[in-house]
Design a protein around this motif. Structure first.
Motif: not given
Length: 255
Positions: A211-221, A239-243, A230-233
């Motif tokens: 959720n935080t890596f792919v969807d960029d949710k903040d800490d509260a969520q 999603r590939l890295v998250a897998e 750093r995250r791929p743009a």
């Protein structure tokens, strides 16, 4: 080669003084705890209670007053049998009770179900005396944690203080043993708490990492979880890295 999960790289603030003290009490608690547990616990595990260790402890403690008596004789020029008994009678009475209860503990273990039949935990610390479980405070009974860290050692601590201030050296032994007893159990519970929190945090880390890596949710969520790095743009690349994060195989062989 063991692969290091992201959870294992997370920073954790530690209290080195507290952890060192707890490790100290836990590491040296075997004989002090034995002096207390042998009297108040029953049905201990066969790999936890050592009858030979109990007898060794009794013999060592039995000789200590004799060595101390030699020192007192040199210091005061002599000590009568009456003075010696007045000082150490309670010491040897306690040892007599300790040896008797150690024999009872040994016989209990002989009649317990066999550990090789999966019927018994061989490292069991024994059953708490029913009297401690019957105690109440404000209409509520104490939990096992409070009994093991406060009530059981507390009885011997205050009894030991009374004996100590009454000029009975066995009181000092009981006070020291009760302190080791309490802090060693606190160390065990501290380790258990951290083990559970590690498992919970690892679960949250695994669940919120995507959720935080792919969807960029903040800490509260993300229940307070934050991804550091750093995250791929490209969302597809994320999603590939998250897998890769979620792969169940945590080990890889290096050729």
């Amino acid at each position: 080669m063991q692969k290091k999960t992201y959870f294992q790289t997370m920073y954790r603030r530690r209290d080195p003084i507290k952890e060192t003290l707890l490790a100290f009490f836990l590491g040296l608690s075997s004989y002090p705890r034995m002096l207390i547990e042998t009297l108040i616990r029953r049905d201990m595990g066969e790999r936890y209670f050592s009858f030979s260790g109990a007898m060794t402890l009794a013999i060592v403690l039995g000789f200590i007053p004799l060595f101390l008596m030699k020192g007192l004789e040199r210091l005061y020029g002599g000590i009568t049998t009456f003075q010696f008994l007045g000082t150490y009678m309670s010491w040897y009475l306690y040892l007599a009770v300790f040896v008797y209860m150690a024999i009872q503990r040994r016989d209990e273990i002989k009649h317990l179900p066999g550990v090789f039949d999966f019927a018994r935990f061989s490292l069991s610390t024994g059953l708490i005396h029913p009297w401690f479980r019957s105690l109440e405070w404000q209409g509520r009974r104490f939990d096992v944690r409070t009994i093991e860290t406060v009530l059981e050692p507390g009885v011997f601590f205050f009894s030991g203080m009374i004996l100590w201030f009454s000029g009975q050296p066995i009181g000092f032994i009981l006070v020291v043993s009760s302190i080791f007893y309490s802090f060693s159990y606190r160390a065990a519970y501290h380790a258990g708490d951290n083990y559970i929190m590690d498992k919970i945090d690892e679960r949250i880390c695994n669940e919120e990492l995507v959720n935080t890596f792919v969807d960029d949710k903040d800490d509260a969520q993300a229940r307070g979880f934050h991804f550091y790095g750093r995250r791929p743009a490209d969302p597809d690349a994320r999603r590939l890295v998250a897998e890769m994060f979620m792969q169940e195989d945590e080990s890889v062989e290096v050729m």
